[in-house]
Every structure is written in C-alpha cells, then in structure tokens.
Motif scaffolding. Sequence first.
Motif, PDB file in Angstrom:
ATOM      1  N   ASP A 124      31.381  53.521  22.130  1.00  0.00           N
ATOM      2  CA  ASP A 124      30.655  54.069  20.801  1.00  0.00           C
ATOM      3  C   ASP A 124      30.847  54.171  19.186  1.00  0.00           C
ATOM      4  N   ALA A 125      31.352  54.089  19.404  1.00  0.00           N
ATOM      5  CA  ALA A 125      32.273  54.659  18.640  1.00  0.00           C
ATOM      6  C   ALA A 125      32.510  53.197  17.708  1.00  0.00           C
ATOM      7  N   ILE A 126      33.045  52.367  18.265  1.00  0.00           N
ATOM      8  CA  ILE A 126      33.350  50.961  17.445  1.00  0.00           C
ATOM      9  C   ILE A 126      31.941  49.886  17.682  1.00  0.00           C
ATOM     10  N   ALA A 127      31.038  50.653  19.017  1.00  0.00           N
ATOM     11  CA  ALA A 127      29.852  49.716  18.486  1.00  0.00           C
ATOM     12  C   ALA A 127      29.180  50.347  17.104  1.00  0.00           C
ATOM     13  N   ARG A 128      29.415  51.484  16.822  1.00  0.00           N
ATOM     14  CA  ARG A 128      28.561  51.779  15.854  1.00  0.00           C
ATOM     15  C   ARG A 128      29.014  51.690  13.966  1.00  0.00           C
ATOM     16  N   LEU A 129      30.529  51.631  14.362  1.00  0.00           N
ATOM     17  CA  LEU A 129      30.474  50.428  13.068  1.00  0.00           C
ATOM     18  C   LEU A 129      30.912  49.586  13.341  1.00  0.00           C
ATOM     19  N   THR A 130      30.901  48.356  14.546  1.00  0.00           N
ATOM     20  CA  THR A 130      30.165  47.071  14.225  1.00  0.00           C
ATOM     21  C   THR A 130      28.868  46.679  13.269  1.00  0.00           C
ATOM     22  N   TYR A 131      27.490  47.701  13.614  1.00  0.00           N
ATOM     23  CA  TYR A 131      26.238  47.990  13.336  1.00  0.00           C
ATOM     24  C   TYR A 131      26.730  47.922  11.970  1.00  0.00           C
ATOM     25  N   ALA A 132      27.587  49.498  11.663  1.00  0.00           N
ATOM     26  CA  ALA A 132      27.442  49.362  10.168  1.00  0.00           C
ATOM     27  C   ALA A 132      28.128  48.116   9.300  1.00  0.00           C
ATOM     28  N   GLY A 133      28.686  47.185  10.171  1.00  0.00           N
ATOM     29  CA  GLY A 133      29.345  46.361   9.301  1.00  0.00           C
ATOM     30  C   GLY A 133      31.197  46.028   8.902  1.00  0.00           C
ATOM     31  N   TYR A 134      31.673  47.130   9.849  1.00  0.00           N
ATOM     32  CA  TYR A 134      32.656  47.106  10.179  1.00  0.00           C
ATOM     33  C   TYR A 134      33.443  45.572  10.845  1.00  0.00           C
ATOM     34  N   ARG A 135      34.896  45.637  10.249  1.00  0.00           N
ATOM     35  CA  ARG A 135      35.796  44.205  11.416  1.00  0.00           C
ATOM     36  C   ARG A 135      36.692  44.377  11.524  1.00  0.00           C
ATOM     37  N   ILE A 136      36.459  44.542  13.283  1.00  0.00           N
ATOM     38  CA  ILE A 136      37.686  45.114  14.181  1.00  0.00           C
ATOM     39  C   ILE A 136      38.593  44.533  13.997  1.00  0.00           C
ATOM     40  N   ALA A 137      40.166  44.732  14.079  1.00  0.00           N
ATOM     41  CA  ALA A 137      41.145  44.439  14.419  1.00  0.00           C
ATOM     42  C   ALA A 137      41.623  45.948  15.625  1.00  0.00           C
ATOM     43  N   ILE A 138      42.526  44.800  16.800  1.00  0.00           N
ATOM     44  CA  ILE A 138      43.663  45.674  17.360  1.00  0.00           C
ATOM     45  C   ILE A 138      45.167  45.318  17.262  1.00  0.00           C
ATOM     46  N   ALA A 139      45.685  46.714  17.160  1.00  0.00           N
ATOM     47  CA  ALA A 139      47.518  46.147  16.674  1.00  0.00           C
ATOM     48  C   ALA A 139      47.622  46.568  17.799  1.00  0.00           C
ATOM     49  N   THR A 140      48.577  46.217  19.206  1.00  0.00           N
ATOM     50  CA  THR A 140      49.517  46.943  20.075  1.00  0.00           C
ATOM     51  C   THR A 140      50.707  46.741  20.512  1.00  0.00           C
ATOM     52  N   ASN A 141      51.251  47.624  20.624  1.00  0.00           N
ATOM     53  CA  ASN A 141      52.456  47.004  21.470  1.00  0.00           C
ATOM     54  C   ASN A 141      52.334  47.022  22.289  1.00  0.00           C
ATOM     55  N   GLN A 142      52.662  46.098  23.327  1.00  0.00           N
ATOM     56  CA  GLN A 142      52.170  46.061  24.867  1.00  0.00           C
ATOM     57  C   GLN A 142      53.799  45.635  25.557  1.00  0.00           C
ATOM     58  N   SER A 143      54.619  46.068  25.977  1.00  0.00           N
ATOM     59  CA  SER A 143      55.995  46.195  25.660  1.00  0.00           C
ATOM     60  C   SER A 143      56.311  45.900  27.604  1.00  0.00           C
ATOM     61  N   GLY A 144      54.307  46.751  28.084  1.00  0.00           N
ATOM     62  CA  GLY A 144      54.920  46.231  29.476  1.00  0.00           C
ATOM     63  C   GLY A 144      54.497  44.691  30.061  1.00  0.00           C
ATOM     64  N   VAL A 145      54.788  43.310  29.207  1.00  0.00           N
ATOM     65  CA  VAL A 145      54.641  42.229  29.437  1.00  0.00           C
ATOM     66  C   VAL A 145      56.226  41.877  29.948  1.00  0.00           C
ATOM     67  N   ALA A 146      57.022  42.261  28.395  1.00  0.00           N
ATOM     68  CA  ALA A 146      58.598  41.997  28.632  1.00  0.00           C
ATOM     69  C   ALA A 146      59.537  43.496  29.462  1.00  0.00           C
ATOM     70  N   ARG A 147      58.535  43.900  30.576  1.00  0.00           N
ATOM     71  CA  ARG A 147      59.585  45.029  31.625  1.00  0.00           C
ATOM     72  C   ARG A 147      58.963  43.848  33.122  1.00  0.00           C
TER      73      ARG A 147
END
Length: 194
Positions: free
Chosen positions: A40-63
């Motif tokens: 819901d928070a992401i939806a409200r921010l999107t509606y308000a005009g925010y451009r949203i990106a995700i930055a995530t470590n995913q070392s499960g791939v290397a493991r």
Amino acid sequence: MTRTISSRVLILDRDGVINEDSDAYIKSPDEWIPLPGSIDAIARLTYAGYRIAIATNQSGVARGLLSLSDLNTMHQFMRDVITAQGGRIEMIAFCPHSPDENCQCRKPKSGLLEEIAKRMNVDLTGVPFVGDTYSDLCAARLVGAAPYLVMTGKGTLTLNRIQQQDPIDLLQDVRVFQDLGSVANRLLLQQGRS
C-alpha cells in the motif's frame, strides 16, 4: 549526459523493507511475503508521482540457493503484486555475489545505487534510501542519498548495534521510522507542504 535532479525518486532495500526477511534467504515466490502495509505504501507513493527503485543484495544466487532465473521469477511476482495494488517499481538493481567476492555492487559499497542513478538518469543527492541494515545506510551516504532506517526486518537490531557503538556520529543523518508505511506518510506529508 546531464543527470536530472528529481525530488520524487525513492530507493528501497527489498528484504526487511518490502517483504519479510529470512536468515535462510528468500528463494521463491512462495517465500516472498510482503510486510504489512508495504505494498500500500508503494502504491500511495507511486500515485503521488514517486519513481521507485530497489537496491538489494541477493547473495543466495552465489551461494547456490537460487538461480538468476529464480530471482527474476520472484521479482516479477513482486512487481505483479505491487502493480495489482496500483504501485510501480521502475527498476531493480541487485547484487548476486557473495560477501567474499569483494565486488563493487554489494552494499555497503555504492555500485547498486550508482547503477540506479545511471539507468534512471538522476542525481541521488538527498534522495531517500530506505533500508534495515547498516550496509544500507553506508551505501546511501556514499552517493549522498538520505539514509532512512526502518524497524522492520533487521532494523531494530541495526539500531541497537549503532546505539551501542557511537549513536551521535552514526545516527546523526539517519531518519528512523517504524516501517515503510510510516516513511510513505512522512514523504507524502512533506510533499503536500511543498
């Protein structure tokens, strides 16, 4: 190419901010469980005009716990859940490496955020980066983004560890919130005042 300055860009960590975290890693859509209020928070921010990106470590791939295909499937599932609620994730930057590979993209280094800046053509100075770990805060500082700490995921543990070390120095520029919904409330309130 000149980068545009946007006060309506928001960067989020994934595990512990948008969805539940697990020491056993999140390996499939079945294990990807959104935190209460995060979609819901992401939806409200999107509606308000925010451009949203995700930055995530995913070392499960290397493991070897999941493949890049598994990760992409999970990210598509997450995007679908968010889109169904009216939100939008513009891009996802992820690091598939293990900590001992010493890559430039794994937080606390700034590679993921630099990738976001380049691909979205934005200056990240002052842009909120919401995370739940100290490595998130460090990465934000390296690019001049505003570090936001949420108490979901590992956030409470992170805050306690920082306070035991040197709270004045390590927390002086950090905004602390209960969860992503609280961050959205604050950003939307500030937007309404501008």
